[in-house]
Write a protein that holds these residues in place. Sequence first.
Motif, PDB file in Angstrom:
ATOM      1  N   LEU A 240      18.435  47.175  46.400  1.00  0.00           N
ATOM      2  CA  LEU A 240      19.420  46.585  47.314  1.00  0.00           C
ATOM      3  C   LEU A 240      19.939  45.261  46.780  1.00  0.00           C
ATOM      4  CD1 LEU A 240      20.895  46.715  50.017  1.00  0.00           C
ATOM      5  CD2 LEU A 240      18.927  45.584  51.064  1.00  0.00           C
ATOM      6  N   SER A 241      19.056  44.482  46.176  1.00  0.00           N
ATOM      7  CA  SER A 241      19.478  43.218  45.591  1.00  0.00           C
ATOM      8  C   SER A 241      20.510  43.445  44.494  1.00  0.00           C
ATOM      9  CB  SER A 241      18.260  42.481  45.033  1.00  0.00           C
ATOM     10  OG  SER A 241      18.658  41.294  44.370  1.00  0.00           O
ATOM     11  N   ARG A 242      20.258  44.466  43.662  1.00  0.00           N
ATOM     12  CA  ARG A 242      21.229  44.783  42.602  1.00  0.00           C
ATOM     13  C   ARG A 242      22.582  45.198  43.192  1.00  0.00           C
ATOM     14  NH1 ARG A 242      19.696  45.706  37.305  1.00  0.00           N
ATOM     15  NH2 ARG A 242      17.480  45.503  36.859  1.00  0.00           N
ATOM     16  N   ARG A 243      22.510  46.029  44.242  1.00  0.00           N
ATOM     17  CA  ARG A 243      23.766  46.483  44.840  1.00  0.00           C
ATOM     18  C   ARG A 243      24.515  45.323  45.484  1.00  0.00           C
ATOM     19  NH1 ARG A 243      24.860  51.731  48.508  1.00  0.00           N
ATOM     20  NH2 ARG A 243      25.019  52.573  46.421  1.00  0.00           N
ATOM     21  N   MET A 244      23.793  44.476  46.230  1.00  0.00           N
ATOM     22  CA  MET A 244      24.439  43.325  46.860  1.00  0.00           C
ATOM     23  C   MET A 244      25.003  42.379  45.799  1.00  0.00           C
ATOM     24  SD  MET A 244      24.381  43.871  50.018  1.00  0.00           S
ATOM     25  CE  MET A 244      25.001  42.259  50.497  1.00  0.00           C
ATOM     26  N   HIS A 245      24.236  42.194  44.725  1.00  0.00           N
ATOM     27  CA  HIS A 245      24.730  41.336  43.639  1.00  0.00           C
ATOM     28  C   HIS A 245      26.011  41.915  43.047  1.00  0.00           C
ATOM     29  CE1 HIS A 245      24.478  38.351  40.492  1.00  0.00           C
ATOM     30  NE2 HIS A 245      24.604  39.301  39.580  1.00  0.00           N
ATOM     31  N   SER A 246      26.018  43.242  42.871  1.00  0.00           N
ATOM     32  CA  SER A 246      27.214  43.888  42.340  1.00  0.00           C
ATOM     33  C   SER A 246      28.395  43.730  43.297  1.00  0.00           C
ATOM     34  CB  SER A 246      26.930  45.366  42.085  1.00  0.00           C
ATOM     35  OG  SER A 246      28.088  46.040  41.651  1.00  0.00           O
ATOM     36  N   LEU A 247      28.140  43.890  44.607  1.00  0.00           N
ATOM     37  CA  LEU A 247      29.211  43.728  45.588  1.00  0.00           C
ATOM     38  C   LEU A 247      29.744  42.300  45.600  1.00  0.00           C
ATOM     39  CD1 LEU A 247      27.802  45.792  48.591  1.00  0.00           C
ATOM     40  CD2 LEU A 247      29.673  46.428  47.057  1.00  0.00           C
ATOM     41  N   LEU A 248      28.824  41.340  45.508  1.00  0.00           N
ATOM     42  CA  LEU A 248      29.253  39.934  45.482  1.00  0.00           C
ATOM     43  C   LEU A 248      30.078  39.637  44.234  1.00  0.00           C
ATOM     44  CD1 LEU A 248      26.027  38.137  46.754  1.00  0.00           C
ATOM     45  CD2 LEU A 248      28.189  38.441  47.982  1.00  0.00           C
ATOM     46  N   GLU A 249      29.672  40.226  43.111  1.00  0.00           N
ATOM     47  CA  GLU A 249      30.466  40.044  41.892  1.00  0.00           C
ATOM     48  C   GLU A 249      31.859  40.645  42.062  1.00  0.00           C
ATOM     49  OE1 GLU A 249      28.248  41.747  38.729  1.00  0.00           O
ATOM     50  OE2 GLU A 249      27.007  39.949  38.404  1.00  0.00           O
ATOM     51  N   ASP A 250      31.908  41.825  42.690  1.00  0.00           N
ATOM     52  CA  ASP A 250      33.224  42.445  42.917  1.00  0.00           C
ATOM     53  C   ASP A 250      34.083  41.580  43.842  1.00  0.00           C
ATOM     54  OD1 ASP A 250      32.425  44.525  41.349  1.00  0.00           O
ATOM     55  OD2 ASP A 250      31.855  45.826  43.020  1.00  0.00           O
ATOM     56  N   VAL A 251      33.439  41.015  44.886  1.00  0.00           N
ATOM     57  CA  VAL A 251      34.187  40.151  45.801  1.00  0.00           C
ATOM     58  C   VAL A 251      34.691  38.906  45.072  1.00  0.00           C
ATOM     59  CG1 VAL A 251      33.971  38.684  47.841  1.00  0.00           C
ATOM     60  CG2 VAL A 251      33.026  40.986  47.868  1.00  0.00           C
ATOM     61  N   ASP A 252      33.803  38.294  44.269  1.00  0.00           N
ATOM     62  CA  ASP A 252      34.212  37.091  43.524  1.00  0.00           C
ATOM     63  C   ASP A 252      35.336  37.421  42.553  1.00  0.00           C
ATOM     64  OD1 ASP A 252      32.345  35.611  44.840  1.00  0.00           O
ATOM     65  OD2 ASP A 252      30.808  35.796  43.273  1.00  0.00           O
ATOM     66  N   ARG A 253      35.204  38.566  41.892  1.00  0.00           N
ATOM     67  CA  ARG A 253      36.236  38.946  40.930  1.00  0.00           C
ATOM     68  C   ARG A 253      37.569  39.205  41.636  1.00  0.00           C
ATOM     69  NH1 ARG A 253      33.970  43.115  39.303  1.00  0.00           N
ATOM     70  NH2 ARG A 253      32.575  42.078  37.822  1.00  0.00           N
ATOM     71  N   ALA A 254      37.499  39.896  42.785  1.00  0.00           N
ATOM     72  CA  ALA A 254      38.722  40.145  43.539  1.00  0.00           C
ATOM     73  C   ALA A 254      39.336  38.835  44.041  1.00  0.00           C
ATOM     74  CB  ALA A 254      38.421  41.070  44.720  1.00  0.00           C
ATOM     75  N   HIS A 255      38.451  37.909  44.457  1.00  0.00           N
ATOM     76  CA  HIS A 255      38.954  36.612  44.927  1.00  0.00           C
ATOM     77  C   HIS A 255      39.639  35.857  43.788  1.00  0.00           C
ATOM     78  CE1 HIS A 255      39.187  32.989  47.339  1.00  0.00           C
ATOM     79  NE2 HIS A 255      38.611  32.316  46.344  1.00  0.00           N
ATOM     80  N   GLU A 256      39.001  35.878  42.601  1.00  0.00           N
ATOM     81  CA  GLU A 256      39.607  35.199  41.458  1.00  0.00           C
ATOM     82  C   GLU A 256      40.952  35.831  41.089  1.00  0.00           C
ATOM     83  OE1 GLU A 256      36.764  35.357  38.357  1.00  0.00           O
ATOM     84  OE2 GLU A 256      35.381  33.907  39.281  1.00  0.00           O
ATOM     85  N   GLU A 257      40.980  37.178  41.085  1.00  0.00           N
ATOM     86  CA  GLU A 257      42.250  37.847  40.754  1.00  0.00           C
ATOM     87  C   GLU A 257      43.312  37.543  41.798  1.00  0.00           C
ATOM     88  OE1 GLU A 257      41.231  41.910  40.446  1.00  0.00           O
ATOM     89  OE2 GLU A 257      40.199  41.717  38.489  1.00  0.00           O
ATOM     90  N   LEU A 258      42.895  37.471  43.062  1.00  0.00           N
ATOM     91  CA  LEU A 258      43.854  37.150  44.111  1.00  0.00           C
ATOM     92  C   LEU A 258      44.400  35.731  43.937  1.00  0.00           C
ATOM     93  CD1 LEU A 258      45.214  38.036  46.742  1.00  0.00           C
ATOM     94  CD2 LEU A 258      43.248  37.127  47.982  1.00  0.00           C
ATOM     95  N   GLU A 259      43.491  34.799  43.601  1.00  0.00           N
ATOM     96  CA  GLU A 259      43.945  33.426  43.375  1.00  0.00           C
ATOM     97  C   GLU A 259      44.888  33.352  42.178  1.00  0.00           C
ATOM     98  OE1 GLU A 259      43.542  30.594  44.981  1.00  0.00           O
ATOM     99  OE2 GLU A 259      42.544  31.620  46.628  1.00  0.00           O
ATOM    100  N   GLU A 260      44.519  34.081  41.105  1.00  0.00           N
ATOM    101  CA  GLU A 260      45.404  34.085  39.937  1.00  0.00           C
ATOM    102  C   GLU A 260      46.761  34.687  40.273  1.00  0.00           C
ATOM    103  OE1 GLU A 260      43.400  36.103  36.830  1.00  0.00           O
ATOM    104  OE2 GLU A 260      41.888  34.533  36.511  1.00  0.00           O
ATOM    105  N   SER A 261      46.730  35.786  41.045  1.00  0.00           N
ATOM    106  CA  SER A 261      48.007  36.401  41.427  1.00  0.00           C
ATOM    107  C   SER A 261      48.832  35.442  42.283  1.00  0.00           C
ATOM    108  CB  SER A 261      47.740  37.702  42.201  1.00  0.00           C
ATOM    109  OG  SER A 261      47.020  38.614  41.416  1.00  0.00           O
ATOM    110  N   ARG A 262      48.138  34.740  43.169  1.00  0.00           N
ATOM    111  CA  ARG A 262      48.843  33.770  44.020  1.00  0.00           C
ATOM    112  C   ARG A 262      49.455  32.650  43.178  1.00  0.00           C
ATOM    113  NH1 ARG A 262      47.145  29.045  46.457  1.00  0.00           N
ATOM    114  NH2 ARG A 262      48.281  28.442  48.358  1.00  0.00           N
ATOM    115  N   GLU A 263      48.665  32.154  42.215  1.00  0.00           N
ATOM    116  CA  GLU A 263      49.191  31.100  41.349  1.00  0.00           C
ATOM    117  C   GLU A 263      50.360  31.606  40.512  1.00  0.00           C
ATOM    118  OE1 GLU A 263      46.056  29.554  39.034  1.00  0.00           O
ATOM    119  OE2 GLU A 263      44.976  28.657  40.721  1.00  0.00           O
ATOM    120  N   HIS A 264      50.198  32.842  40.001  1.00  0.00           N
ATOM    121  CA  HIS A 264      51.298  33.403  39.194  1.00  0.00           C
ATOM    122  C   HIS A 264      52.558  33.581  40.038  1.00  0.00           C
ATOM    123  CE1 HIS A 264      48.232  35.242  36.172  1.00  0.00           C
ATOM    124  NE2 HIS A 264      48.467  33.952  35.952  1.00  0.00           N
ATOM    125  N   LEU A 265      52.368  34.006  41.293  1.00  0.00           N
ATOM    126  CA  LEU A 265      53.530  34.180  42.158  1.00  0.00           C
ATOM    127  C   LEU A 265      54.215  32.841  42.410  1.00  0.00           C
ATOM    128  CD1 LEU A 265      55.226  36.012  43.956  1.00  0.00           C
ATOM    129  CD2 LEU A 265      53.574  35.611  45.807  1.00  0.00           C
TER     130      LEU A 265
END
Length: 499
Positions: A240-265
């Motif tokens: 479960l720790s591995r899965r939660m860690h993976s989900l958190l990484e996906d959330v962080d990555r999505a957040h970073e991509e969203l911020e980058e997209s926002r900055e690019h826009l």
Amino acid sequence: MRRLAFLTLRSRLFVLLLALVAVNCAGAVITIWTTSRTLELSESVVKRDVQALLAAEKLGSALVMQKGYVTYYYLTGDEQWLTRLREHQMAFHHWLGVAQERTRMEEGRQILYEIGEAYADFEAGRDQVIALYREGRKDEGAHRHWTVRDQFHNIYALTKRFKNLHEQQIQHNQGLFTRKAHRLTALAWAALPVALLVGVSLAVVLWSQILEPIRRLAFDQEKGIFTVPAEDARDEVKALSRRMHSLLEDVDRAHEELEESREHLIQSEKLAMVGKLAASVAHSIRNPLTSVKMRLFSLERSLNLAPTQREDFEVIAEEIGHIDTIVGNFLEFSRPPKLKMQPLSLSDVVDMTLQLLKHRLESYGVRVELDRKGRLPKTLLDPDQMKEVLVNLILNACEAMGEGGHIRIVEESGMMGDHGYVVLVRIKDSGPGIPDEIKDKIFEPFFSTKEEGSGLGLAIARRILQDHRGWIHVHSKPGQGTTFVVGLPCEERGLWLRS
């Protein structure tokens, strides 16, 4: 368990844990109390009864040792027997005092009192016998001696009685200790099933309402496969720790991509606005500005100007040049030139930049230190565009430091995470640093802290590096200077250096 069904999971766990703790605490309290009582009993037996019994043994032994010495003196007339008699007499008095200190029973005290009284009469009678023997009145002494022997046997019987009294007390205490031990054992056996019942209930709640749901979350049972490595198949928490860690990484990555997209826009909107504005400014201002510059140059050469007038002309020319620079920045930012890429070492660009700015650096009084362990490997770049980036960064550092100061340029190459193999140039100044509140804004178009700045220098520098598939970062703390890091991807391998 059914009685606990109406409680929440947290309440059920709390009740079961509380019951388990209560059982353990009760057992601990009973154990401590019993141990304390056992220690008290042991202290009573050892320090009181056993030592009193020992004193009784020594008392009887000292009395027995006195038997016969008067007879030996009568038969031999040797005073040595009387000396030994006095030694054992003193021992008897010593152990009589010890016994009086150790005994706590009223009956024992009474017996010791009787022993003391009887022994005093015994000593007086024995002294009379010895005196009669010394006077030569042996028949009268022998008659008196039989009376003293009767007193001896009476005292010895009292010592035996005192000894038996304490033996009985020790046996009584031993029985008391045995009964308490049996009670403690019974309580322990009674608490055992209660503790087992509470433990089993807690285990059921943990398994059915915590561990099993965790297992279902950790493993993809619907598809019949594990979503974690095989070595974690038996460890639900780790899975479960591995899965939660993976989900958190996906959330962080999505957040970073969203911020980058926002900055690019945001940058795209600003670029579109700047492009329209720059085109309009270029057509409306640059041609008249060029005519003004040419007429001003002609007037300066044809007129005989006084020093004050010439100074005014120079100020006008400088301001017109500043306007021309701003217009050029607008045009460059809105219509970036096509890159002319060629394989070249970034070290060569650094050398060209320092040579170009040599006189400017001297006019600022800035000392430049170049930290180079070896020339950087070649990479594809546009030397003119990269030179513009370095010129902008170095001149910004000079303006931030004012007169004097120190700039350190460090060249590095090596592996860097997802970027792969890269070459870096760090430009660090000794200026006042960048305040934290504006650090994230310095690369935005039109943002400037200088009164005459256009706010496009760092924005153009970042765009040039992005066109090269590179990047630029800033590290700064107020009062500790500023470091700009310029990075470019590179396919050749070199030495990784950290400063």
